[in-house]
Design a protein around this motif. Structure first.
Motif, PDB file in Angstrom:
ATOM      1  N   GLY A 125      60.339  51.315  12.313  1.00  0.00           N
ATOM      2  CA  GLY A 125      59.093  51.575  11.750  1.00  0.00           C
ATOM      3  C   GLY A 125      58.819  50.957  10.506  1.00  0.00           C
ATOM      4  N   ARG A 126      59.848  50.662   9.583  1.00  0.00           N
ATOM      5  CA  ARG A 126      59.720  49.966   8.537  1.00  0.00           C
ATOM      6  C   ARG A 126      59.503  48.645   8.864  1.00  0.00           C
ATOM      7  NH1 ARG A 126      64.697  52.339   4.772  1.00  0.00           N
ATOM      8  NH2 ARG A 126      63.790  54.657   4.274  1.00  0.00           N
ATOM      9  N   ARG A 127      60.287  48.110   9.417  1.00  0.00           N
ATOM     10  CA  ARG A 127      59.906  46.608   9.831  1.00  0.00           C
ATOM     11  C   ARG A 127      58.493  46.539  10.331  1.00  0.00           C
ATOM     12  NH1 ARG A 127      64.572  45.998  13.703  1.00  0.00           N
ATOM     13  NH2 ARG A 127      66.352  46.424  12.238  1.00  0.00           N
ATOM     14  N   GLU A 128      57.941  47.348  11.273  1.00  0.00           N
ATOM     15  CA  GLU A 128      56.462  47.176  11.884  1.00  0.00           C
ATOM     16  C   GLU A 128      55.562  47.503  10.534  1.00  0.00           C
ATOM     17  OE1 GLU A 128      53.532  46.248  14.032  1.00  0.00           O
ATOM     18  OE2 GLU A 128      55.531  46.280  14.691  1.00  0.00           O
ATOM     19  N   MET A 139      51.669  62.582  16.648  1.00  0.00           N
ATOM     20  CA  MET A 139      52.958  62.449  17.273  1.00  0.00           C
ATOM     21  C   MET A 139      53.618  61.382  16.721  1.00  0.00           C
ATOM     22  SD  MET A 139      52.322  63.211  21.282  1.00  0.00           S
ATOM     23  CE  MET A 139      53.728  64.234  21.882  1.00  0.00           C
ATOM     24  N   VAL A 140      54.853  61.311  16.728  1.00  0.00           N
ATOM     25  CA  VAL A 140      55.854  60.458  16.620  1.00  0.00           C
ATOM     26  C   VAL A 140      55.726  58.846  17.179  1.00  0.00           C
ATOM     27  CG1 VAL A 140      58.336  59.389  15.899  1.00  0.00           C
ATOM     28  CG2 VAL A 140      57.473  61.738  15.297  1.00  0.00           C
ATOM     29  N   VAL A 141      55.554  59.255  18.291  1.00  0.00           N
ATOM     30  CA  VAL A 141      55.476  57.897  19.510  1.00  0.00           C
ATOM     31  C   VAL A 141      54.398  57.285  19.256  1.00  0.00           C
ATOM     32  CG1 VAL A 141      55.487  57.356  21.786  1.00  0.00           C
ATOM     33  CG2 VAL A 141      57.210  59.385  21.190  1.00  0.00           C
ATOM     34  N   ARG A 142      53.188  57.941  18.866  1.00  0.00           N
ATOM     35  CA  ARG A 142      52.056  57.191  18.881  1.00  0.00           C
ATOM     36  C   ARG A 142      52.042  56.597  17.397  1.00  0.00           C
ATOM     37  NH1 ARG A 142      45.757  58.552  20.266  1.00  0.00           N
ATOM     38  NH2 ARG A 142      44.912  57.287  18.715  1.00  0.00           N
ATOM     39  N   ARG A 143      52.266  57.235  16.432  1.00  0.00           N
ATOM     40  CA  ARG A 143      52.483  56.718  14.693  1.00  0.00           C
ATOM     41  C   ARG A 143      53.235  55.518  15.000  1.00  0.00           C
ATOM     42  NH1 ARG A 143      54.850  60.686  11.665  1.00  0.00           N
ATOM     43  NH2 ARG A 143      56.776  59.511  12.069  1.00  0.00           N
ATOM     44  N   GLY A 202      51.459  55.566  26.366  1.00  0.00           N
ATOM     45  CA  GLY A 202      51.975  55.939  27.791  1.00  0.00           C
ATOM     46  C   GLY A 202      53.326  55.415  28.284  1.00  0.00           C
ATOM     47  N   ALA A 203      53.407  54.053  28.046  1.00  0.00           N
ATOM     48  CA  ALA A 203      54.693  53.666  28.443  1.00  0.00           C
ATOM     49  C   ALA A 203      55.882  54.122  27.595  1.00  0.00           C
ATOM     50  CB  ALA A 203      54.796  52.137  28.207  1.00  0.00           C
ATOM     51  N   THR A 204      55.613  54.148  26.120  1.00  0.00           N
ATOM     52  CA  THR A 204      56.663  54.680  25.295  1.00  0.00           C
ATOM     53  C   THR A 204      56.983  56.204  25.370  1.00  0.00           C
ATOM     54  OG1 THR A 204      56.092  52.866  23.812  1.00  0.00           O
ATOM     55  CG2 THR A 204      57.393  54.705  22.952  1.00  0.00           C
ATOM     56  N   TYR A 205      56.060  56.858  25.753  1.00  0.00           N
ATOM     57  CA  TYR A 205      56.077  58.243  25.782  1.00  0.00           C
ATOM     58  C   TYR A 205      57.024  58.510  27.296  1.00  0.00           C
ATOM     59  CZ  TYR A 205      55.391  63.271  25.395  1.00  0.00           C
ATOM     60  OH  TYR A 205      55.719  64.663  25.323  1.00  0.00           O
ATOM     61  N   GLY A 206      56.503  57.928  28.234  1.00  0.00           N
ATOM     62  CA  GLY A 206      57.191  58.085  29.512  1.00  0.00           C
ATOM     63  C   GLY A 206      58.593  57.772  29.454  1.00  0.00           C
ATOM     64  N   THR A 207      59.106  56.706  28.732  1.00  0.00           N
ATOM     65  CA  THR A 207      60.437  56.256  28.516  1.00  0.00           C
ATOM     66  C   THR A 207      61.392  57.279  27.897  1.00  0.00           C
ATOM     67  OG1 THR A 207      59.668  53.884  28.658  1.00  0.00           O
ATOM     68  CG2 THR A 207      61.983  54.326  27.738  1.00  0.00           C
ATOM     69  N   ALA A 208      60.434  57.767  26.642  1.00  0.00           N
ATOM     70  CA  ALA A 208      61.084  58.726  25.987  1.00  0.00           C
ATOM     71  C   ALA A 208      61.346  59.962  26.887  1.00  0.00           C
ATOM     72  CB  ALA A 208      60.478  58.887  24.593  1.00  0.00           C
ATOM     73  N   ALA A 209      60.309  60.550  27.443  1.00  0.00           N
ATOM     74  CA  ALA A 209      60.412  61.570  28.080  1.00  0.00           C
ATOM     75  C   ALA A 209      61.654  61.625  29.425  1.00  0.00           C
ATOM     76  CB  ALA A 209      59.188  61.925  29.035  1.00  0.00           C
ATOM     77  N   THR A 210      61.805  60.413  29.985  1.00  0.00           N
ATOM     78  CA  THR A 210      62.658  60.050  30.827  1.00  0.00           C
ATOM     79  C   THR A 210      64.111  60.100  30.314  1.00  0.00           C
ATOM     80  OG1 THR A 210      61.314  58.765  32.212  1.00  0.00           O
ATOM     81  CG2 THR A 210      63.400  58.326  32.539  1.00  0.00           C
TER      82      THR A 210
END
Length: 79
Positions: free
Chosen positions: A66-69, A1-5, A13-21
């Protein structure tokens, strides 16, 4: 998944929850906003332009973030 990658397993969990909201709120209120803009301007052009700008901004945030990271990790590993 993009969020995990892009954000890592520890923040999944927090990122996916925010995106889903955000997705759910957009799905709930997006049609209303598009209709209100259509009623106000007489056509769908402003609403669709707003949707295009917001989608493009989201894509840029994802790609540039993503590029910066990745660059930071690669620089750290090179040392």
């Amino acid at each position: 998944m993009v969020v995990r990658r892009e954000f890592g397993a520890s923040a999944f969990g927090a990122t996916y929850g925010t995106a889903a909201t955000v997705i759910q709120l957009s799905s709930a209120f997006g049609p209303f906003l598009l209709g209100a803009l259509r009623d106000g301007f007489g056509n769908y052009r402003p609403g669709l332009a707003l949707a295009a700008v917001l989608t493009s901004a989201g894509c840029l945030v994802l790609v540039l973030g993503g590029r910066r990271e990745r660059a930071s990790i690669e620089n750290h590993l090179a040392k």
